[in-house]
Scaffold this active site. Structure first.
Site, PDB file in Angstrom:
ATOM      1  N   GLY A 176      16.082 -10.194   2.971  1.00 25.77           N
ATOM      2  CA  GLY A 176      16.082  -8.783   3.338  1.00 25.77           C
ATOM      3  C   GLY A 176      16.075  -7.886   2.121  1.00 25.77           C
ATOM      4  N   GLY A 224      16.399  -4.507   2.210  1.00 24.07           N
ATOM      5  CA  GLY A 224      16.957  -3.198   2.543  1.00 24.07           C
ATOM      6  C   GLY A 224      17.982  -2.780   1.510  1.00 24.07           C
ATOM      7  N   PHE A 225      18.861  -1.869   1.907  1.00 19.62           N
ATOM      8  CA  PHE A 225      19.845  -1.352   0.955  1.00 19.62           C
ATOM      9  C   PHE A 225      20.735  -2.466   0.398  1.00 19.62           C
ATOM     10  CE2 PHE A 225      19.035   2.659   3.267  1.00 19.62           C
ATOM     11  CZ  PHE A 225      18.759   3.472   2.180  1.00 19.62           C
ATOM     12  N   GLY A 226      21.308  -3.295   1.282  1.00 14.37           N
ATOM     13  CA  GLY A 226      22.230  -4.322   0.827  1.00 14.37           C
ATOM     14  C   GLY A 226      21.567  -5.340  -0.074  1.00 14.37           C
ATOM     15  N   VAL A 258      11.726 -15.468   7.418  1.00 14.84           N
ATOM     16  CA  VAL A 258      12.629 -16.604   7.583  1.00 14.84           C
ATOM     17  C   VAL A 258      12.767 -16.921   9.072  1.00 14.84           C
ATOM     18  CG1 VAL A 258      14.939 -17.525   7.158  1.00 14.84           C
ATOM     19  CG2 VAL A 258      13.854 -16.007   5.479  1.00 14.84           C
ATOM     20  N   GLU A 260      18.892  14.248  14.934  1.00 14.06           N
ATOM     21  CA  GLU A 260      17.910  14.645  13.929  1.00 14.06           C
ATOM     22  C   GLU A 260      16.499  14.698  14.512  1.00 14.06           C
ATOM     23  OE1 GLU A 260      20.356  12.890  10.057  1.00 14.06           O
ATOM     24  OE2 GLU A 260      18.816  11.679  11.027  1.00 14.06           O
ATOM     25  N   GLN A 315      25.716   3.196   3.326  1.00 15.36           N
ATOM     26  CA  GLN A 315      26.780   3.032   2.347  1.00 15.36           C
ATOM     27  C   GLN A 315      27.524   1.720   2.522  1.00 15.36           C
ATOM     28  OE1 GLN A 315      27.932   4.293  -0.419  1.00 15.36           O
ATOM     29  NE2 GLN A 315      26.193   5.673  -0.513  1.00 15.36           N
TER      30      GLN A 315
END
Length: 445
Positions: free
Chosen positions: A8, A10-12, A76, A168, A315
């Site tokens: 992955g 992404g952010f992490g 995966v 939003e 976060q």
């Protein structure tokens, strides 16, 4: 050399790989996309405020200065913890000493997969482009439609789910019909379009303090959004949404009501929560497999005081990624593991032009100052200097001119008609009972 495989980008996963740059480990990042997407701004692509390239960046470019990190394009299929290997869909395998699963989440339809063709969710660039296409096509078809009832269906937009993404989206849709398209059509008045926000619970932004939730609803009402709390969606069919006793005619429905973790986690054979997330230990590892970390939206972390489970926001993913990188370095140096502790930076949601709400724990901001906070935090967290400059320019131009510059209808145009698959009638389900991602500072994604 110790092999660290990260699934992955992404952010992490991205922040973990960056923090392991220069460490004496061999890091392999595997993702089925070649780019990282700044998910907090996907709704702006979906509502024609930004182009896809403004919020996406090639993973290889982000990590090109890390000689010990390689990037593989692949998907995966399953994890084999016993042999410490992952199996890819192309038949190849990768061995690991440490495995980090940062696979994120997709939208959940609460057991109603047939609804997806009628009400797309918003988790990827492809999702955003499809929603943008449907929104803009609705106005185009309304311009050609002679029947008043059919025209009303085209000009009614329904957002299901009152979390940050739903709020939003609804605010941005209201601004499109009020400002961006106001003078572009001759037979219809885009300002007459109806935007509805359906929330199953008693209030929108349920994870925010009540005063900010009330402020957000008032701001949406000012924009002309019809906010409907306690509106339980029981069925979505071609041309209509059924919520409680009401049947809402609409050709454009957007789903923002829940998340579901990647099915890849089931191959770990560990305990999963009702969203399919892996229930992890205090060090973010899987029980009985300390070499396997699960972070971000894929993890159900229940060890944080004051939180039943940490939310699926950016976060959390970033801090978990950096924690996992630090834990790997410490363990290789012979130091013991310490529990993960999340530092809550608050949450923000933009309502519309110059309006937002911000829960910064000690301070509750609303209106223009909250909006400025939202702007600068999002600019700061975007990856790539080019993207920061472009997004800042686009926002400034849009603010001054009331225009949206990415109003392109892509894909094959087809005449209006029912979708290929008809959804089945099922029993009622809640539309927003699960945690949902919000904006940076509280971000998801």
């Amino acid at each position: 050399m110790t092999r660290v495989v990260v699934v992955g980008g992404g952010f992490g996963g991205l922040y973990l790989a960056k923090d392991l740059a220069g460490t004496p480990v061999a890091v392999t990042v595997v993702d089925r996309n070649n780019h990282h997407v700044f998910q907090p701004l996907l709704y702006q692509v979906a509502t024609a405020a930004l182009s896809p390239g403004d919020i996406a960046y090639p993973i290889r470019s982000v990590l090109r200065r890390a000689p010990n990190v390689e990037v593989l394009l692949g998907e995966v299929q399953r994890v084999d913890p016993a042999s410490r290997q992952i199996h890819l869909t192309d038949g190849s395998t990768l061995a690991y000493d440490y495995l980090v699963l940062a696979t994120g989440a997709r939208h959940s339809y609460f057991g109603k997969p047939d609804w997806e063709v009628l009400a797309p969710g918003l988790k990827s660039l492809e999702d955003a482009l499809e929603i943008r296409r449907r929104i803009l096509l609705a106005f185009e078809r309304a311009e050609r439609e002679q029947d008043p009832d059919a025209r009303h269906r085209y000009l009614t937009f329904v957002v299901v789910g009152g979390g940050p993404t739903g709020v939003e989206l609804a605010g941005a849709l209201a601004e499109i019909r009020r400002y961006a398209l106001r003078r572009d059509f001759r037979r219809i008045d885009p300002g007459e379009a109806v935007v509805m926000l359906l929330e199953a619970g008693p209030r929108i932004l349920p994870t925010y303090p009540e005063d900010l939730s009330a402020r957000a609803r008032a701001a949406l009402n000012t924009l002309g959004v019809q906010v409907s709390p306690n509106a339980l969606v029981t069925r979505i069919e071609p041309g209509a949404v059924i919520a409680g006793e009401s049947r809402i005619p609409s050709e454009t429905v957007v789903w923002a009501a829940g998340n579901q973790a990647s099915p890849l986690l089931a191959s770990l054979e560990c305990r999963l929560d009702r969203q399919g997330r892996a229930v992890v230990e205090p060090d973010c590892s899987v029980p009985s497999h300390p070499e396997v970390f699960v972070i971000g939206d894929a993890a159900a972390f229940t060890h944080q005081p004051g939180h039943a489970v940490l939310p699926g926001v950016a976060q959390v993913a970033i801090q978990m990624g950096r924690y996992a990188a630090r834990t790997i370095r410490d363990e290789l140096a012979g130091r013991p593991r310490t529990p993960f502790r999340y530092r809550d930076l608050g949450q923000l949601a933009v309502i519309g032009r110059g309006s937002a709400v911000a829960d910064l724990r000690r301070w509750h901001l609303r209106g223009f100052f909250a909006w400025l906070t939202w702007v600068f935090i999002h600019i700061a967290w975007l990856i790539g200097f080019r993207n920061r400059v472009l997004v800042l320019f686009e926002w400034a131009w849009s603010y001054l001119t009331f225009q949206r510059g990415a109003r392109l209808i892509t894909g094959v145009w087809r005449p209006a008609g029912p979708p290929a698959r008809e959804p089945k009638l099922e029993v009622p389900v809640a539309v927003s009972g699960l945690p949902e991602e919000g904006a940076v500072g509280a971000h998801r994604r």
